[in-house]
Enzyme design. Structure first.
Site, PDB file in Angstrom:
ATOM      1  N   ARG A 189       0.839  -1.218   0.000  1.00 53.68           N
ATOM      2  CA  ARG A 189       0.000   0.000   0.000  1.00 53.68           C
ATOM      3  C   ARG A 189       0.866   1.256   0.000  1.00 53.68           C
ATOM      4  NH1 ARG A 189      -2.552   2.312   4.413  1.00 53.68           N
ATOM      5  NH2 ARG A 189      -2.777   0.336   5.488  1.00 53.68           N
ATOM      6  N   ASP A 235      -8.159  16.966 -15.296  1.00 55.02           N
ATOM      7  CA  ASP A 235      -8.394  15.595 -15.740  1.00 55.02           C
ATOM      8  C   ASP A 235      -8.010  15.552 -17.221  1.00 55.02           C
ATOM      9  OD1 ASP A 235      -9.527  13.249 -16.766  1.00 55.02           O
ATOM     10  OD2 ASP A 235     -11.203  13.285 -15.342  1.00 55.02           O
ATOM     11  N   TYR A 279     -16.488  15.222 -15.400  1.00 51.48           N
ATOM     12  CA  TYR A 279     -16.885  13.810 -15.347  1.00 51.48           C
ATOM     13  C   TYR A 279     -17.987  13.626 -14.281  1.00 51.48           C
ATOM     14  CZ  TYR A 279     -16.468   8.770 -14.780  1.00 51.48           C
ATOM     15  OH  TYR A 279     -16.725   7.425 -14.701  1.00 51.48           O
ATOM     16  N   LYS A 285      -8.672   4.361 -19.250  1.00 48.65           N
ATOM     17  CA  LYS A 285      -8.972   4.769 -20.621  1.00 48.65           C
ATOM     18  C   LYS A 285      -7.726   4.594 -21.496  1.00 48.65           C
ATOM     19  CE  LYS A 285     -12.821   5.575 -18.601  1.00 48.65           C
ATOM     20  NZ  LYS A 285     -13.183   6.834 -17.942  1.00 48.65           N
TER      21      LYS A 285
HETATM   22  C1  LIG Z   1     -13.735   7.204 -16.617  1.00 49.21           C
HETATM   23  C2  LIG Z   1     -13.386   8.581 -16.249  1.00 49.21           C
HETATM   24  C3  LIG Z   1     -13.023   8.919 -14.935  1.00 49.21           C
HETATM   25  C4  LIG Z   1     -13.116   7.930 -13.799  1.00 49.21           C
HETATM   26  O1  LIG Z   1     -12.157   6.948 -13.906  1.00 49.21           O
HETATM   27  P1  LIG Z   1     -12.339   5.476 -13.283  1.00 49.21           P
HETATM   28  O2  LIG Z   1     -11.054   4.818 -13.646  1.00 49.21           O
HETATM   29  O3  LIG Z   1     -13.539   4.871 -13.952  1.00 49.21           O
HETATM   30  O4  LIG Z   1     -12.545   5.631 -11.814  1.00 49.21           O
HETATM   31  C5  LIG Z   1     -12.599  10.202 -14.683  1.00 49.21           C
HETATM   32  N1  LIG Z   1     -12.563  11.132 -15.654  1.00 49.21           N
HETATM   33  C6  LIG Z   1     -12.929  10.864 -16.924  1.00 49.21           C
HETATM   34  C7  LIG Z   1     -12.869  11.942 -17.940  1.00 49.21           C
HETATM   35  C8  LIG Z   1     -13.358   9.584 -17.255  1.00 49.21           C
HETATM   36  O5  LIG Z   1     -13.754   9.326 -18.500  1.00 49.21           O
END
Ligand SMILES: *Cc1c(COP(=O)(O)O)cnc(C)c1O
Length: 390
Positions: free
Chosen positions: A59, A183, A112, A208
């Site tokens: 961790r 993000d 998001y 992603k």
């Molecule tokens: C999918 C997504 C997230 C969240 O990510 P997870 O890995 O599903 O927790 C955050 N920001 C964007 C733009 C996303 O498409």
């Protein structure tokens, strides 16, 4: 070279491990262990005192996770990075490291949806206020910033792909002493490197494009040693959303092909977006390269965009006739996906479900995968013909 403005030596990233300690394997081993033992009392006490840096417990520090973090820090141009068990774990640990009761943050309005819900539930409970702004309206952002603790950006935004001048927004935050975070999941560091544009912290859903193969859920945040150190010491160990060694290993694997995957997503998606825009039955295509000139710092576009159909297409029939485009959330993998807006708008009883994130009932979001432009276009054309109500 990845990015014309600020080249990264991608070759140096491909070897991301100490080959001498890994049987000279071309792929690093997965250090799949929860704990690490000590050879002696003295070694253990030195580790506890921080006199030597070595793994104690996964961790805290794990070599496979560290290999991914170091690759990502280099890719984004940061001094350090921290991996997480999901994008949301990265978002929640980052935001919670910078706010206290009574604080206020400024966030882009179409962020998001689960980030929005985090702000509307946990931050609200903590008495942290959120001011939502249209990131394209720099005057509105400048007005909202004084007194805020954090500027939360996402560009382009999740559904309607609003693209912002990230460098200009970061400069405004700096002027007001506000920590900025973005993000960057959509563009990936191949097409946008926010730290080089002046943003303080960059985070990703690594589920992603960074992973790129639809087989891992993970997140990461990168930035200066100081700010990453703050997240590492404030929220990360106690919220406990640790990236697992196996998932980190999959991410190291995925990152090796990131530049060529992104270029392939870009080329196919842009061509399909242009062909959709030329169709009578399509109203608006929300793709940053079609809407406007790309804002400074955004050097390319990815595979995710949306569009709206005019009346005359049965969206249910369209979705059900597609063969290569599968109905599914998420994106960033090899496969093409579709999400109808009218389905998302029926998502039941989420906190703040009245917020639409700009989603229109006649809209469809596409993720254009790596199957090939012409087969994907044939799939779309056939489904549009089958779904025409005329
Ligand atoms: C999918 C997504 C997230 C969240 O990510 P997870 O890995 O599903 O927790 C955050 N920001 C964007 C733009 C996303 O498409």
């Amino acid at each position: 070279m990845i990015n014309g403005a600020d080249p990264v030596d991608f070759a140096s990233l491909i070897v991301a491990h100490d080959e001498a300690n890994a049987f000279e394997a071309v792929v690093p081993p997965i250090v799949q262990t929860s704990l690490f033992t000590f050879g002696s009392y003295d070694e253990m006490v030195a580790a506890y005192r921080g006199e030597i840096v070595r793994p104690i417990y996964t961790r805290g520090l794990n070599p496979t996770v560290r290999a991914f973090e170091e690759m990502l820090a280099k890719l984004e141009g940061g001094e350090d990075a921290l991996g997480f068990a999901s994008g949301m774990a990265a978002i929640s640990s980052t935001v919670l490291s910078f706010v206290e009761p009574g604080d206020r943050i400024v966030a882009v309005r179409h962020c998001y949806p689960d980030a929005f819900r985090l702000f509307g539930t946990h931050l609200k409970r903590m008495k942290v206020e959120v001011t939502y702004v249209d990131g394209r309206d720099e005057e509105a952002v400048a007005k909202a910033l004084p007194g805020a603790k954090l500027l939360y950006l996402e560009s382009p935004t999740s559904w309607v792909m609003e693209a912002h001048d990230v460098g200009a927004l970061a400069a405004l935050a700096k002027k007001h002493g506000v920590v900025s975070v973005i993000d960057n999941s959509w563009a990936s560091p191949i097409f946008q490197r926010p730290l080089t544009l002046g943003v303080d912290l960059v985070l990703h859903s690594a589920s992603k494009y960074l992973g790129g193969h639809s087989d891992v859920v993970a997140g990461v945040v990168a930035g200066s040693k100081e700010l990453i150190g703050r997240i590492r010491s404030e929220a990360y160990p106690y919220l406990g959303g640790k990236l697992s060694p196996f998932d980190a290993w999959l991410l190291v694997r995925g990152l090796r092909t990131l530049p060529i995957r992104m270029k392939a997503h870009e080329a196919s998606a842009l061509e399909i977006a242009k062909r959709l825009q030329a169709l009578e039955i399509v109203d608006t295509v929300f793709h940053p390269a079609l809407a406007n000139r790309l804002p400074p710092g955004l050097t390319g576009t990815s595979g995710l965009f949306s569009f709206t159909f005019r009346e005359g297409i049965d969206i249910r029939a369209f979705a059900d006739h597609l063969k290569l485009f599968k109905l599914g959330v998420s994106w960033g993998g090899h496969e093409s996906l579709i999400v109808p807006g009218e389905v998302v708008l029926q998502q039941k009883a989420q906190p703040n479900s009245a917020h639409s994130f700009g989603i229109d009932a006649r809209s469809v979001r596409l993720h254009v995968g790596l199957e090939g432009t012409e087969v994907l276009w044939s799939d779309l054309e056939a489904a549009i013909t089958a779904a025409s109500e005329a």
